[in-house]
Design an enzyme around this catalytic site. Structure first.
Site, PDB file in Angstrom:
ATOM      1  N   SER A 152     -69.525  44.635 -43.895  1.00 50.45           N
ATOM      2  CA  SER A 152     -69.600  44.012 -42.562  1.00 50.45           C
ATOM      3  C   SER A 152     -70.234  42.635 -42.543  1.00 50.45           C
ATOM      4  O   SER A 152     -70.202  41.965 -41.496  1.00 50.45           O
ATOM      5  CB  SER A 152     -70.368  44.929 -41.603  1.00 50.45           C
ATOM      6  OG  SER A 152     -69.568  46.022 -41.193  1.00 50.45           O
TER       7      SER A 152
ATOM      8  N   SER B 138     -72.411  45.421 -34.957  1.00 50.16           N
ATOM      9  CA  SER B 138     -71.499  45.346 -36.086  1.00 50.16           C
ATOM     10  C   SER B 138     -70.157  45.962 -35.686  1.00 50.16           C
ATOM     11  O   SER B 138     -69.584  46.801 -36.396  1.00 50.16           O
ATOM     12  CB  SER B 138     -72.059  46.073 -37.315  1.00 50.16           C
ATOM     13  OG  SER B 138     -71.312  45.756 -38.453  1.00 50.16           O
TER      14      SER B 138
ATOM     15  N   LYS C 226     -68.327  39.617 -41.193  1.00 52.91           N
ATOM     16  CA  LYS C 226     -68.365  39.163 -39.801  1.00 52.91           C
ATOM     17  C   LYS C 226     -69.086  37.822 -39.661  1.00 52.91           C
ATOM     18  O   LYS C 226     -68.826  37.072 -38.708  1.00 52.91           O
ATOM     19  CB  LYS C 226     -69.039  40.223 -38.923  1.00 52.91           C
ATOM     20  CG  LYS C 226     -68.281  41.557 -38.856  1.00 52.91           C
ATOM     21  CD  LYS C 226     -69.034  42.565 -38.002  1.00 52.91           C
ATOM     22  CE  LYS C 226     -68.267  43.859 -37.828  1.00 52.91           C
ATOM     23  NZ  LYS C 226     -68.119  44.655 -39.069  1.00 52.91           N
TER      24      LYS C 226
END
Length: 680
Positions: A329, A510, A332
């Site tokens: 993640s 997230s 991102k």
């Protein structure tokens, strides 16, 4: 009372007096004297009653006509009878009044007590004439109604010259006074005592002057008003004495009133400021020594990473930071940075409902906002603060269409390509999973079944579910997918949070779906196709154009769910270092600064809220801010931290081949060590 118009008089009114009445008769005029008693001197005074005719038209210029009054035979039982000629006296039409006089001698207990009227006062006399029976009754004069005794407010009138009346020794004959040529209702007949209690009014002699005002009622009203005002003031004073009220009103005696001078207001800004560049930066050797143990923990598996001084951009610690690893993640960070660099920070994503081919059809036009919330108006989304409401959109449509929508269709033509990316685990996108929903351009609450729970299961087709929900609220039927005409009439429109807040929610949670939607919005802004490929390409191009070295970077989505994504740790640290740089040092900093605001706080918010509870990492609680990344065998953490000297340090740590829980805990210890380090 009699129902006919002819007055009926008692039959026992015959003269029983032994004395002849005083007076003289001559022609058509006569004067009769009636004794009056009850005067102040105790004497008897004779009252003259003048005769009034229509021609005289005055009480004081009498034209007297006297006719012999026929005797009425006695009867054992009093009864009413009509007779001719009529004896009642008619007053002038302007002011008909009734005058009662008290006989001197007879005192009858079974007759009306005439002494209750005007006893002890001079009685005004009136002209009279014999009444003429007429078939019609005029309306009684309003100014002086006949019948009841004279009120004290009436003016006293001195008697005019005497006129002959019947003997004083007889019973006082009831007299009916009527206007000339006319006749009143029988209620006007005087001499008949009404069934009312005796008047308690004071004698007329005591109230001959002008009518006295009634001050008692006014005084009473004034007293009541004063009392109410006093009670209100007392209540307000009592309330003002209460601490809560006095504090709220800022009264001088309030417990929380300032004891000294009120300080001058200071300017407040919500813009993040850069670190204090005057502090002493840690040395490379000192930092390497401090991190030797935590960074070498076996629970980290293969670790790569870097630590950068945000004030100078110098690299203070590095461990294979150029090696591309699966970022999970932390991908991102690249997508958000690219969007902040190339898009206006106030950009909002629109969701519309337009009119279809016929007025009864509405089309939900997806605009790429997955944060639209199904919570009622007035209830903010805990997951996406500031998100638009479905109910707002529905209310607009009802108003614009008059509630005549019968069918709702869906237009999701904004996004292209597949709804899942290469490298995703099928379990991560299966119906009911908690990680991801199909990437569609419209849905409510990120496709979650519970709008308040981040870990709620995701629905299989969130766009169709939203269409069905809106149709139900409009009492219509869902009508499948279509493409809305470009010039279609807009029935309702709502917009998402601004880009900076959208990115904040994305980073805090997230949120995988929001990240992939944002990548497609970036592609649309750059003129590319809104697909996984288009989003990844747009992200890379924007970052390269901004001057970042993307050697080794490979991305297939914007969320980081793909295990085929590769990013070196140094790329993450370089982007964060620019965002954390001092103001004015780098032109890219102002654009990227909101990136730091969205990073979760250790032990406080987002995906770091429940971390940093172990003794080995607790020193970092509240000081570490970072973006997490977790996949099977992958744990990453990239963010910023202040050391003990207040120096801003940027770090990027990537672990591969580590256990999820142990790998996370080991990364937290490394970041907490950076905070404890003076490291010289």
């Amino acid at each position: 009372m009699p129902e006919n118009d002819v007055p009926r008089w008692p039959s026992d009114d015959k003269d029983t007096s032994s004395a002849e009445p005083k007076g003289t008769k001559g022609g058509s005029e006569a004067t009769v004297w009636l004794p009056m008693s009850g005067l102040a001197s105790g004497k008897t005074e004779e009252l003259a009653v003048p005769k009034v005719t229509p021609e005289s038209d005055s009480w004081f210029q009498p034209v007297v006509e006297v006719e012999e009054e026929p005797d009425v035979p006695d009867t054992p039982t009093p009864k009413w009878s009509a007779f001719e000629p009529v004896t009642p006296v008619e007053p002038e039409p302007e002011a008909p009044k009734t005058v009662f006089v008290q006989p001197v001698q007879p005192q009858q207990t079974d007759k009306p007590d005439w002494d209750q009227f005007d006893r002890g006062a001079a009685t005004p006399t009136r002209d009279h004439e014999l009444a003429r029976p007429e078939p019609q009754l005029p309306e009684p004069p309003r100014s002086q109604p006949a019948g009841p005794p004279r009120r004290p407010e009436q003016s006293r009138v001195e008697p005019p010259p005497p006129a002959p009346v019947p003997s004083a020794t007889m019973h006082a004959r009831p007299v009916r006074i009527e206007p000339a040529e006319e006749r009143f209702d029988s209620e006007a007949t005087i001499g008949i005592q009404q069934p009312e209690p005796p008047s308690q009014e004071p004698p007329a002699a005591e109230a001959v002057a002008s009518p006295a005002p009634k001050p008692k009622r006014k005084r009473k009203a004034l007293l009541i008003t004063t009392l109410v005002v006093v009670l209100l003031l007392a209540g307000m004073g009592g309330a003002a004495a209460m601490p809560k009220v006095s504090n709220r009103l800022g009264l001088p005696w309030a417990p929380n009133a300032p004891k000294g001078e009120i300080p001058k207001p200071a300017g407040v800004t919500r813009v993040l400021h850069g670190p204090d560049i005057n502090g002493v930066a840690p040395s490379k050797d000192g930092l390497a020594s401090a991190l030797a143990g935590p960074a070498g923990a076996p629970d980290l598996g293969t670790l790569t990473g870097t630590v950068v001084d945000a004030s100078t951009g110098d690299v203070l610690w590095d461990k294979n930071s150029g090696t591309p690893l699966t970022p999970a993640s932390t991908t991102k960070i690249l997508v958000v940075a690219a969007a902040l660099l190339s898009m206006d920070h106030g950009t909002q994503f629109s969701t519309k409902i337009v009119q279809g081919a016929d007025p009864g059809t509405a089309i939900l036009v997806a605009g790429g906002d997955p944060s639209l919330t199904s919570l009622p108006l007035g209830t903010d989304s805990p997951l996406y603060p500031g998100a638009a409401h479905v109910d707002d959109l529905v209310a607009q449509v009802k108003k614009a269409s008059g509630g005549k929508i019968t069918k709702v269709q869906l237009d999701i033509s904004l996004f292209k390509g597949p709804t899942s990316a290469k490298g995703w685990d099928p379990e991560d996108v299966a119906a009911g999973n908690t990680y991801m929903a199909p990437v569609l351009p419209v849905m409510a609450d990120g496709g979650r079944s519970d709008p308040k729970n981040d870990h709620a299961p995701r629905v299989a087709n969130p766009a169709a579910a939203l269409t069905q929900k809106i149709a139900g609220k409009l009492e219509a039927q869902a009508g499948g997918t279509t493409t809305a005409p470009k010039d279609a009439k807009v029935l309702g429109e709502v917009k998402s949070q601004p880009l900076t807040e959208f990115a904040n929610s994305l980073l805090q949670l997230s949120d995988n779906l929001m990240a992939d939607v944002l990548a497609r919005q970036l592609a649309l802004a750059k003129g590319a196709e809104a697909s996984f490929t288009g989003g990844a390409t747009a992200t890379m191009n924007v970052l390269k154009e901004a001057g970042f070295d993307l050697t080794g970077v490979q991305i297939n989505d914007g969320s980081g769910l793909s295990d085929q994504n590769k990013i070196p740790a140094k790329v993450l640290s370089e982007i964060l270092a620019v965002a954390a740089a001092p103001d004015g040092k780098d032109p890219r900093t102002a654009k990227l600064r909101p990136l730091l605001a969205g990073l979760p706080v250790a032990g406080g918010s987002g995906t770091l809220e429940k971390r940093y509870g172990d003794p080995a990492s607790s020193a970092g609680r509240g000081w570490v801010r970072g973006k997490t990344g977790t996949l099977s065998g992958v744990n990453t953490l990239a963010g910023v931290v202040l050391d003990t000297d207040g120096r801003m340090l940027v770090f990027a740590l990537m672990s591969s081949g580590s256990d999820q829980n142990k790998g996370r805990a080991a990364l937290d210890v490394v970041a907490a060590t950076l905070h404890k380090c003076g490291c010289r």
